[in-house]
Write an enzyme that holds these catalytic residues in place. Structure first.
Site, PDB file in Angstrom:
ATOM      1  CG  ASN A   1       0.502 -10.722  15.161  1.00 13.78           C
ATOM      2  OD1 ASN A   1       0.318 -11.006  16.373  1.00 13.78           O
ATOM      3  ND2 ASN A   1      -0.280 -11.479  13.781  1.00 13.78           N
TER       4      ASN A   1
ATOM      5  CD  GLU B   1      -3.655 -10.102   8.737  1.00 14.82           C
ATOM      6  OE1 GLU B   1      -3.195  -9.971   8.601  1.00 14.82           O
ATOM      7  OE2 GLU B   1      -3.404 -11.844   9.376  1.00 14.82           O
TER       8      GLU B   1
ATOM      9  CE  LYS C   1       2.888 -11.786  12.128  1.00 12.70           C
ATOM     10  NZ  LYS C   1       2.921 -11.939  10.705  1.00 12.70           N
TER      11      LYS C   1
ATOM     12  CD  GLU D   1       2.921 -15.596  10.505  1.00 12.66           C
ATOM     13  OE1 GLU D   1       3.005 -14.986  12.150  1.00 12.66           O
ATOM     14  OE2 GLU D   1       2.785 -14.387  10.001  1.00 12.66           O
TER      15      GLU D   1
ATOM     16  CG  HIS E   1      -1.736 -14.445  12.539  1.00 14.12           C
ATOM     17  ND1 HIS E   1      -0.787 -15.203  11.096  1.00 14.12           N
ATOM     18  CD2 HIS E   1      -2.184 -13.150  12.190  1.00 14.12           C
ATOM     19  CE1 HIS E   1      -0.528 -14.153  11.103  1.00 14.12           C
ATOM     20  NE2 HIS E   1      -0.751 -13.362  11.246  1.00 14.12           N
TER      21      HIS E   1
ATOM     22  CB  SER F   1       2.689  -5.275   3.028  1.00 12.36           C
ATOM     23  OG  SER F   1       3.282  -6.865   3.190  1.00 12.36           O
TER      24      SER F   1
ATOM     25  N   GLY G   1       3.664  -9.793   5.133  1.00 12.31           N
ATOM     26  CA  GLY G   1       4.989  -9.877   5.878  1.00 12.31           C
ATOM     27  C   GLY G   1       5.791 -10.105   4.993  1.00 12.31           C
TER      28      GLY G   1
HETATM   29  P1  PGA Z   1       2.478  -7.702   8.383  1.00 10.91           P
HETATM   30  O1  PGA Z   1       1.255  -8.991   9.359  1.00 10.91           O
HETATM   31  O2  PGA Z   1       1.992  -6.358   8.271  1.00 10.91           O
HETATM   32  O3  PGA Z   1       4.069  -7.778   8.912  1.00 10.91           O
HETATM   33  O4  PGA Z   1       2.303  -8.471   6.436  1.00 10.91           O
HETATM   34  C1  PGA Z   1       0.202  -9.048   9.082  1.00 10.91           C
HETATM   35  C2  PGA Z   1      -0.323 -10.165   9.900  1.00 10.91           C
HETATM   36  O5  PGA Z   1       0.625 -11.175  10.118  1.00 10.91           O
HETATM   37  O6  PGA Z   1      -1.245  -9.859  10.906  1.00 10.91           O
END
Ligand code: PGA
Length: 251
Positions: free
Chosen positions: A8, A165, A10, A95, A93, A211, A171
Site C-alpha cells: 500500500n 489492521e 499511500k 486512514e 483503510h 508495521s 506506521g
Molecule cells: P505500515 O502501513 O506498514 O506503514 O504500518 C500499513 C497500512 O497502512 O496498510
C-alpha cells in the site's frame, strides 16, 4: 491458500518512481511463492498495469467512489480504475475512515461498486488503541464486518479479501502481539463462517497489516489464519519489499 503480499503505497510515488520500482522488482521475483499486489496512486495505475503484464504482479487502487458516474468533482469510479488496469482496490483503510470520515456504510457501498465492476475489494477493519484498551476488539470488528459486508452474497464474499489492521499498529513500528493477531483473525474467520458458511469463511484471504517489514513478516505469516500481509512503509523500497515477497516456509 497461497499467501498474499500487498503493497500500500499511500500518497507516494510518481509515475517515474513507480516505473523504476517495478523495473527493479520484476527480475527479483522469479522464484517467488506469494501473490504480489501493488496498490499504487491513481495516476500510476495505467503505467503500472502495462508494466506488469505477463508477471505474477497485480495492480490496484487505494480507494474508489461508490457512484458509477456523475457530479462528484475529484472522485474516481470503479469502472475508471478497471479501465486503467486495476484488478483490486483497497476499501475502508483506517486512514480513509479517520481522515476522510468514511463510515462502514460507505465502505459497504464501495465494496458493492468494486464487485459490480469486477474489481476485487480488499476491505480493511481494525480497532483503535482506545478500543483495545477498553477490551472491545471483537465488538468493534463485529460491527465493522457486519456493516461493511451487509447484503453481500456468498459468491461476492468469496471474491473479496479482508485485512485486519489494528489502527495503532499502522506506521508506528508497533506490531500487534502474535496471540492478539491470531485471536482477531480467528474471530473474523469464524464470523464469516457463521454468517456465510464454513466454505466461504475458509476461502476468504485474511491479511494482517500494521508495521509489517522484512524482519517480522515471516513470523506474522506463520500465525494461524494469517493468509498474507498488507505493507505500507516497508513496501516503498524495493529491497525491503522484495525481502517480504521472497520469504519461504510459512508453516
Ligand atoms: P505500515 O502501513 O506498514 O506503514 O504500518 C500499513 C497500512 O497502512 O496498510
Amino acid at each position: 491458500m497461497q499467501k498474499v503480499v500487498v503493497a500500500n503505497w499511500k500518497m507516494h510515488k510518481t509515475i517515474e518512481e513507480t516505473t523504476q520500482f517495478i523495473e527493479a522488482l520484476i527480475p527479483l521475483i522469479n522464484d517467488c511463492d506469494v501473490k504480489i499486489l501493488l496498490a499504487v496512486p491513481f495516476t500510476a495505475l495505467a503505467h503500472a498495469a502495462r508494466q506488469v503484464k505477463g508477471t505474477n504482479i497485480q495492480i490496484g487502487a487505494q480507494n474508489i467512489d461508490f457512484h458509477s458516474k456523475g457530479p462528484y468533482t475529484g472522485e474516481i469510479s470503479a469502472e475508471m480504475i478497471k479501465e486503467a488496469g486495476a484488478e483490486f482496490v483497497v476499501v475502508g483503510h483506517s486512514e480513509r475512515r479517520r481522515l476522510f470520515h468514511e463510515s462502514s456504510e460507505v465502505v459497504n457501498l464501495k465494496v458493492r461498486a468494486a464487485l459490480a465492476a469486477k474489481i476485487q475489494p480488499l476491505i480493511c477493519v481494525g480497532e483503535t488503541l482506545e478500543q483495545r484498551q477498553e477490551d472491545n476488539v471483537e465488538g468493534v470488528l463485529k460491527v465493522q464486518l457486519a456493516t461493511s459486508f451487509a447484503g453481500l452474497t456468498a459468491e461476492q464474499i468469496s471474491l473479496s479479501m479482508l485485512a485486519y489492521e489494528p489502527v495503532w499498529a499502522i506506521g508506528t513500528n508497533l506490531t500487534a502481539m502474535p496471540e492478539d493477531i491470531a485471536s482477531a483473525h480467528h474471530f473474523c474467520r469464524n464470523w464469516f463462517a457463521e454468517a456465510w458458511g464454513v466454505k466461504v469463511g475458509q476461502k476468504l484471504p485474511i491479511l494482517y497489516g500494521g508495521s509489517v517489514n522484512g524482519d517480522n513478516a515471516q513470523a506474522l505469516l506463520k500465525i494461524p489464519n494469517v493468509d498474507g500481509v498488507l505493507v505500507g512503509g516497508a513496501s516503498l523500497v524495493v529491497e525491503s519489499f522484495s525481502k517480504i515477497v521472497l520469504l519461504k516456509n510459512y508453516s
